[in-house]
Design a protein around this motif. Structure first.
Motif, mmCIF file in Angstrom:
data_model
loop_
_atom_site.group_PDB
_atom_site.id
_atom_site.type_symbol
_atom_site.label_atom_id
_atom_site.label_comp_id
_atom_site.label_asym_id
_atom_site.label_seq_id
_atom_site.Cartn_x
_atom_site.Cartn_y
_atom_site.Cartn_z
ATOM 1 N N HIS A 35 -47.264 -21.827 34.039
ATOM 2 C CA HIS A 35 -46.830 -22.848 34.994
ATOM 3 C C HIS A 35 -45.703 -22.289 35.854
ATOM 4 N N SER A 36 -45.561 -22.867 37.035
ATOM 5 C CA SER A 36 -44.467 -22.458 37.914
ATOM 6 C C SER A 36 -43.160 -23.046 37.393
ATOM 7 N N THR B 38 -40.064 -25.105 42.147
ATOM 8 C CA THR B 38 -40.775 -25.391 43.391
ATOM 9 C C THR B 38 -40.322 -24.387 44.439
ATOM 10 N N ASP C 250 -44.398 -21.194 49.784
ATOM 11 C CA ASP C 250 -45.239 -20.016 49.968
ATOM 12 C C ASP C 250 -45.204 -19.677 51.453
ATOM 13 N N ILE D 8 -45.506 -23.986 46.131
ATOM 14 C CA ILE D 8 -45.927 -23.872 44.738
ATOM 15 C C ILE D 8 -45.041 -24.837 43.963
ATOM 16 N N GLU E 201 -43.172 -27.149 41.179
ATOM 17 C CA GLU E 201 -42.635 -26.954 39.839
ATOM 18 C C GLU E 201 -43.565 -27.596 38.809
ATOM 19 N N ILE F 137 -50.440 -22.045 37.639
ATOM 20 C CA ILE F 137 -50.767 -20.900 38.495
ATOM 21 C C ILE F 137 -51.969 -20.149 37.931
ATOM 22 N N LYS G 131 -48.851 -15.340 43.746
ATOM 23 C CA LYS G 131 -48.029 -16.508 43.430
ATOM 24 C C LYS G 131 -47.107 -16.231 42.242
ATOM 25 N N VAL H 298 -42.878 -16.440 42.448
ATOM 26 C CA VAL H 298 -41.952 -17.241 41.632
ATOM 27 C C VAL H 298 -41.273 -16.405 40.546
#
Length: 721
Positions: A55-56, A59, A62, A252, A254, A258, A272, A276
């Motif tokens: 997971h990201s 936030t 991009d 992307i 929070e 991903i 991605k 991050v």
């Protein structure tokens, strides 16, 4: 603890001690928080199978994707063209002008062209040649238009028209103007101009005109055709900018997935992950710098506050150590509670007794510093308890800690009894519950009925535990740092205290005098912003030394027998002076607060015992004034200065016969003036304005205590009997 602190202070001066203390505090904070800010990274490679779902953690925009969408939107914008109907009329007027000048040149050629004069002076006239007509025409054309028009059309076109009849020229003019009207009534862009020129050429080609004139007409018609719809670059760019601005940034989010576990990592997913900072190869030490800045900010805030706090350096050092211990202890407790997150206990941070720190600081130091502590702990707590959320901060915990800490400060700030701590803990529990439900109900996460029971337990557990820990820890800090808290003062004001009971039984007059001084000094201190409660309770004990020889002090002489009448003034002097020294020793023996000892020893300062000094001078001439002064020291604080004034004023007014408002005001003024001129206030920071306020406050209080009683007339006299 107090003895250890004194030894440390002897070794280091205040600046070195403060610097070392805040340096250690910063290092401890850094060490406690570093594990909570270290980012999590993954060993993921392109086109390999992901072992877990990623997971990201934050936030993030991009930028690359957003820029692609903006360029796509810009390319889809249609160019803006501006139609100008006046272009057609301008071109028709230009062609019309050309035909008119053709006819005009023809007429001038026939009627007004001069030749060389003969010998007789007579002038002969004959038509101009074609070449001359062409030259004259071009001159006129340039003068009426511009040189570019003349150069844009070949001379053969003009020669053919100059050789034609006027009737043919008029017909050709009409044909050309009609076709210009027909062709240019449509919108013509720059790309359409060649096609429109061909169109007008084909139209004129069908007209009944001589060949040479027709060719000239076609040339003029093609020349007349221009674009009447031009590209508007400004408006087009504005539309492009609007279209690009309407493109929402690609983010992307929070918590968004991903890569799913089992997926083959494609280039877009890999990009991605890199964006991050979740790849091992992209990990940096930026978080170390960020945490360092955060710790420096905390230390700087505390340093500035203590630097500007107008209290003695010795007390300031004690307070700095005390605050640092509370801060570090609370963070250590947070770290222990944070370990419960490993057990997957939901929202365990809500159980932490964060109000404990703010309550301790409120009781031991002050409310303002407690508010600062609540804010700092809220931010630190959001870092330590961020395990259950993505990102580096848990905003929900920050809000919860902040309100809980502030409520502990606000509710407890005006309370003076230990039972109030439990009451405050209960109020904090209610506020905790409200904040938890505020967070839960505004959120989107679904909860079961059992979860709400946990929330209630967390809220009350946090509040009540905060109160219990505060009650348990408070005595250790009070004793270890010699801090006289508000609650400690209230406890010492209890009439059942052994020393107060001793004053009451052995020196009742002194006890009454002390109570009166306490009342006066409290209102006076509060009027100038000093510690009124300290002045009140300290006044209860300020004359404790009189209990050793109570009958030598006039307030305790009930049978009007004064023992000083039977002893020399030197002996009386020693007895009077001894009560200040004896009081300090008695208070030390009973381990009373240093503030009380200072009040007992300093409330007379180095003032002169005038009565016995003058009595001694009646029998001796070699009496030295300094022998009849108290040993001091002089008052070191505002509270002691006020007590010294109230002590003298109360005794003097009590001995007055029928005190009036004017007498009281004059007496108070003279006592303050005498102390001021004697330099008794030189070592404390009380100002002349504050002394004036003290005088006004004491006069008002004394007038209320010693007011004159109204003499009611005798009833019989009033009835005339």
């Amino acid at each position: 603890m107090e003895k250890l602190l004194k030894k440390i202070k002897k070794i280091m001066n205040f600046k070195v001690f403060t610097s070392m203390l805040f340096l250690f505090l910063g290092l401890i904070l850094y060490g406690l928080l570093i594990s909570d800010v270290q980012p999590e990274t993954y060993n993921v490679r392109l086109f390999e199978v992901a072992k877990e779902t990623i997971h990201s953690p934050t936030t993030k925009e991009d930028v690359e994707k957003t820029e692609q969408l903006k360029q796509q939107a810009a390319e889809e914008v249609e160019p803006v063209y501006e139609y100008s109907p006046e272009v057609k009329e301008n071109r028709k007027e230009l062609i019309k002008l050309i035909f008119e000048m053709i006819i005009e040149v023809q007429q001038e050629s026939e009627n007004n062209s001069p030749t060389a004069q003969g010998q007789s002076g007579n002038i002969e006239s004959k038509p101009l040649s074609t070449k001359q007509q062409l030259s004259l025409f071009k001159t006129k054309l340039i003068n009426n238009t511009n040189e570019s028009v003349a150069n844009s059309i070949s001379e053969e076109v003009f020669e053919a028209l100059l050789l034609a009849d006027e009737t043919v020229i008029n017909r050709a003019e009409q044909f050309v103007l009609d076709e210009i009207e027909f062709v240019m009534k449509e919108k013509i862009r720059e790309d359409d101009v060649p096609q429109s020129k061909n169109k007008i050429e084909s139209k004129i080609e069908l007209k009944d005109l001589p060949k040479s004139v027709k060719e000239s007409s076609i040339a003029l018609g093609r020349f007349a055709i221009v674009a009447n719809e031009t590209y508007n670059e400004v408006e087009t760019n504005e539309k492009i900018e609007e279209a690009m601005e309407e493109v929402k940034p690609e983010r992307i989010l929070e918590g968004s997935v991903i890569v799913e576990a089992g997926d083959i990592v494609n280039p877009e997913q890999y990009r991605k992950l890199k964006l991050v900072n979740l790849l091992n190869e992209d990990s940096s030490n930026r978080y170390l710098v960020g945490l360092a800045l955060f710790v420096i900010m905390i230390v700087f805030i505390l340093f500035v506050y203590f630097y500007r706090w107008p209290i003695p350096e010795e007390k300031k050092q004690n307070y700095m150590i005390l605050l640092s211990l509370i801060f570090v202890f609370t963070l250590l407790l947070m770290k222990i509670f944070a370990l419960l997150q490993e057990l997957d206990i939901m929202m365990v941070g809500f159980l932490f007794p964060v109000a404990m720190a703010s309550m301790l600081v409120t009781l031991l130091l002050n409310e303002r510093l407690s508010i600062i502590m609540s804010i700092l702990l809220a931010v630190c707590g959001s870092i330590i308890f961020h395990e259950s959320v993505t990102g580096s901060f848990n905003v929900e915990i920050a809000i919860y800690f902040l309100f809980s800490g502030l409520m502990g400060t606000i509710i407890l700030s005006k309370q003076n009894q230990r039972i109030s701590i439990l009451q405050t803990g209960f109020v904090v529990s209610i506020v905790n519950l409200m904040i938890i439900f505020f967070i839960v109900l505004l959120g989107s996460n679904p909860y079961e009925d059992m979860d709400y029971i946990y929330f209630v337990v967390y809220a009350f557990g946090s509040g009540i535990t905060s109160a219990v820990l505060t009650i348990g820890i408070l005595p250790f800090f009070e004793a270890g740092f010699g801090i006289l808290s508000t609650m400690r003062l209230v406890e010492l004001s209890n009439p059942n205290h052994p020393l107060l009971k001793r004053i009451l039984t052995e020196a009742p007059g002194t006890y009454h005098h002390s109570v009166m001084v306490a009342n006066l000094s409290e209102v006076a201190c509060e009027a100038i912003g000093a510690n009124g409660l300290l002045a009140r309770v300290g006044s209860y004990y300020h004359d404790i030394g009189k209990t050793k020889r109570s009958h030598f002090f006039i307030e305790n002489q009930m049978n009007n027998v004064n023992p000083h009448d039977r002893i020399p003034p030197e002996r009386s002097r020693d007895i009077i002076i001894a009560h200040a020294v004896d009081g300090g020793e008695m208070l030390r023996k009973h381990k009373m607060p240093k503030e009380f000892i200072d009040i007992a020893e300093q409330h007379h300062g180095t003032s002169l015992i005038k009565f016995f000094y003058h009595k001694a001078k009646e029998t001796r001439t070699d009496v030295k004034e300094e022998e009849y002064r108290y040993p001091g020291p002089k008052p070191q604080t505002k509270e002691i200065a006020v007590i010294s004034i109230a002590d003298s004023v109360e005794a003097a007014v009590r001995s007055m016969d029928r005190p009036t408002k004017e007498k009281i005001e004059k007496l108070v003024s003279s006592i303050i003036q005498d102390r001021l001129l004697d330099g008794q206030f030189n070592e404390c920071n009380i100002t002349l304005r504050e002394l004036e306020v003290v005088k006004e406050t004491l006069c008002e209080a004394l007038n209320g205590i010693f007011h004159s009683r109204i003499e009611y007339p005798d009833e019989k006299k009033e009835d005339g009997v």
